[in-house]
Design a protein around this motif. Structure first.
Motif: not given
Length: 743
Positions: A671-697
């Protein structure tokens, strides 16, 4: 009573049961009729005896000789010719299992008697007739006494024969399992096979007398010459006298056997030993059959008469004991047909002359069956009963059944081996068909009774305090509870009501209780629908589990479905009240769990413990700090693609040393929409930037979610962490894990 004590007690009862059965005549009869049939059936036919040959009186011979089909009407001149042929062929003894108690023709009788006298080695059969004396007890079904009388052949034949003797056998349907060496009902008269053996061993009697003299003086020694002489003139009289001396000289036969084995007489030791064995053991001997009808070498009557001087190309009679009698493929209802272990299903049985030849060969070869002594049987059945009883009571039913089969084979194997190789007969019916089944089913019933009794007690005690699902779990795993519980793999769902404390302050306790009943009813339904079990309730929190095999994705998938179901149920529940709300946080983790009794002394509760449960509880607290509703661990969602999740990050929860990778469970992927899935992937990208110390990104991407109500609090959590880490750099090395200081 402890489990070990119960097992020992059960083993002792089964041992006593088997030992008691051994004392019953009915049990011995079963061993004779069924046990021997099994042992002979497994063993099968064996090599026929080398010293016995049968001359068969049969219909085919009657047709070839042109005489009556009834052997009793055959001219006795035919028997005279047969004796002459067999003597010419070198037969060592000729045994007629044919009754000659009536005269048919004096001339024919005289011809036969002359041939028998000249041969000097012919043994004729006697007929045993019994007469019952009425019992003095009124209504008695059986005579109180029986008088047995032996009818000898007619005088000319009886006087000419080397010996005459009876050979009485039971009629069908009684199975012929044994014979008598000396008939107790006929004044201990020697039987036909015994006299045949003595005539066969006539040349060994001089050695018998010498052997007796060599072991020292005794009452037998003075009579030795007379006994030796009588054996050549009056076999039956000499044999009775010889038996008298053995009976009145205890241990004489045993000492003579020892002396025989010590001195060694190559020509006579086998026959001498066979003669001595007659006087040292029970007169009843069990027949060791060689096989089905016609197993013993058989030559037709007419073939002997038509042979060249009684000797064919391969003389089968030289040095042999030749038994003459009715021997053909007989139905069990025919005369001289006897029911034995080798009787065929179509009714074909063994003839009396074959049984006589079998008995003779058993005596000569020392291969008659030897039944184990009663003390030995009792000891075997006692030990067997104790072992299997202990096993049946101490193990689960399935394992006990398998063990019974294995132990049965381990018991039957050596028993069958000794039967086949040494002719020693041990019981098989009582241990395998009585003790083992009775013990197994008694143990199952005892265990079933105990378990049902305990389950009833558990249900009665717990039904008022915990949900039915847990009551059934306790009752159905009562055996595990007695051992302290069980360690399982499973998924754990933890829920916690967010505003329960505030709600409880403003409500009457009874009203709060009614409200919480409805609240739990809403939560339990999706858990029950997905086959979960609620194992613990504490205030506003519950713990539910799903059991399965290690790593089972189906178990974890049902837990995730239940988590979404609980979320949907709570939303509907809160909407049913105008002013009352009870938001609920949910967490799901998977791993090893301990399910069972928790407590000590006299205070216990049935529940679940372990690191998996503790982690699920900590994850629930993290929900509050992150602003999420359903947190799920990587261990719970691994290899499951049915749900839409948002990566939350790696956290080291309060009091834990190992980090967990966590996700927020948002819904079903279908039942998931494409925008919702895209948002989840985008948030995951932010978490990985955080874990790699790319604070500004990381900050730039997290700010994109500030206006998204669904993950606003989570984004703010990470933005705050980014600012802190930029101001106060982390110590090296850093693995991207956020350590939580609060529960």
């Amino acid at each position: 009573m402890s489990r070990l004590t119960k097992s020992v007690l059960f083993g002792l009862l089964l041992a006593i049961f088997g030992a008691a059965l051994a004392l019953l005549p009915q049990a011995h009869q079963l061993e004779e009729n069924l046990g021997l049939a099994i042992l002979f059936g497994v063993r099968g036919p064996i090599r026929p005896p080398a010293d016995a040959v049968i001359v068969s009186i049969d219909r085919h011979s009657a047709e070839r000789l042109g005489v009556s089909g009834n052997p009793a009407h055959w001219p006795r001149s035919l028997h005279a010719r047969l004796v002459e042929k067999l003597v010419a062929a070198g037969a060592r003894v000729v045994v007629f299992d044919v009754y000659f108690i009536e005269s048919r023709s004096p001339a024919e009788d005289q011809l036969f008697a002359s041939a028998v006298r000249r041969a000097g080695n012919v043994v004729l059969a006697e007929v045993l007739r019994s007469t019952g004396l009425a019992s003095e007890t009124e209504g008695a079904d059986q005579p109180a006494h029986r008088i047995v009388k032996a009818l000898k052949p007619i005088d000319p034949l009886a006087e000419a024969a080397a010996a005459t003797a009876p050979f009485a056998l039971p009629r069908v349907p009684v199975r012929v399992n044994h014979f008598w060496t000396f008939h107790p009902a006929a004044g201990d008269a020697p039987s036909l096979p015994v006299l045949a053996l003595h005539v066969f061993a006539l040349d060994a009697f001089a050695e018998l007398v010498r052997l007796r003299s060599s072991i020292g003086p005794g009452p037998f020694e003075a009579a030795s010459p007379a006994v030796l002489s009588d054996f050549r003139t009056n076999m039956a009289k000499a044999l009775k006298e010889l038996r008298y001396w053995f009976e009145h000289s205890p241990g004489l036969a045993e000492r003579m056997v020892i002396e025989l084995e010590r001195s060694g007489s190559p020509m006579t030791d086998r026959t001498l030993k066979a003669l001595l064995e007659l006087h040292r053991t029970d007169p009843r001997r069990y027949l060791n059959y060689y096989g089905p009808p016609r197993t013993i070498h058989t030559v037709a009557f007419h073939d002997v008469l038509q042979s060249n001087g009684g000797v064919g190309p391969n003389n089968p009679f030289k040095g042999k004991a030749v038994f003459v009698g009715l021997s053909e493929t007989l139905a069990s209802d025919r005369a001289d047909s006897f029911y034995t272990v080798f009787s065929r299903p179509d009714g074909v049985s063994i003839s009396g002359v074959e049984i006589a030849a079998t008995a003779f060969s058993n005596l000569l070869e020392g291969t008659a069956l030897k039944a184990a002594a009663l003390p030995t049987v009792i000891a075997i059945l006692f030990a067997w009963g104790f072992i299997i009883g202990l096993l049946f009571r101490a193990t689960a039913s399935g394992l006990a059944a398998l063990s019974a089969i294995i132990l049965g084979g381990l018991y039957f194997g050596p028993v069958q081996h000794r039967f086949s190789t040494e002719a020693i007969w041990y019981p098989v019916v009582v241990p395998l068909f009585f003790q083992a089944p009775v013990g197994f089913f008694a143990a199952v019933m005892w265990r079933h009774f105990e378990v049902n009794r305990e389950r009833r007690r558990v249900r009665a005690a717990l039904r008022y305090y915990i949900p039915d699902e847990v009551v059934d779990e306790v009752a159905n795993n009562l055996g595990d509870m007695q051992r302290g519980g069980e360690t399982i793999y499973g998924a754990c769902l933890f829920t916690d009501a967010a505003d329960y404390t505030t709600l409880s302050e403003g409500m009457d306790p009874r009203a709060l209780n009614d409200f919480m009943h409805r609240y739990y009813g809403a939560i339990f339904e999706p858990i029950r629908r997905n086959n979960g079990v609620v194992v613990d309730i504490q205030g506003d929190s519950i713990v539910a589990i799903w059991k399965g095999r290690d790593g089972d994705p189906a178990v974890r998938k049902r837990a995730c479905e239940a988590a979404l179901g609980v979320s949907e149920a709570i939303t509907a529940f809160n909407q049913s009240f105008e002013h009352l709300r009870l938001p609920t946080r949910i967490s799901v983790h998977a791993g090893r769990l301990f399910l069972g009794n928790i407590g000590a002394g006299e205070r216990y509760r049935y529940g679940v413990t372990g690191d998996t449960v503790v982690s699920a509880s900590r994850m629930d607290s993290l929900n509050k700090q992150l602003g999420t509703q359903i947190l799920i661990s990587e261990d719970a969602i691994r290899d499951i693609d049915d749900f839409m999740v948002r990566e939350v990050g790696r956290f080291r929860l309060k009091g834990k040393s190992e980090p967990l990778r966590l996700y927020e469970l948002l819904g079903r992927i279908a039942g998931a929409t494409d925008p919702a899935q895209t948002a989840c992937a985008r948030f995951g990208e932010a978490v990985r930037c955080f874990q790699s110390r790319a604070w500004d990104r990381a900050e730039a991407i997290f700010r994109e979610f500030i206006e998204d109500r669904a993950c606003r609090d989570l984004a703010r959590f990470y933005l705050k962490r980014c600012e802190e880490y930029k101001k106060k750099p982390l110590e090296e090395p850093w693995d991207g894990v956020i350590s939580m200081e609060q529960k």
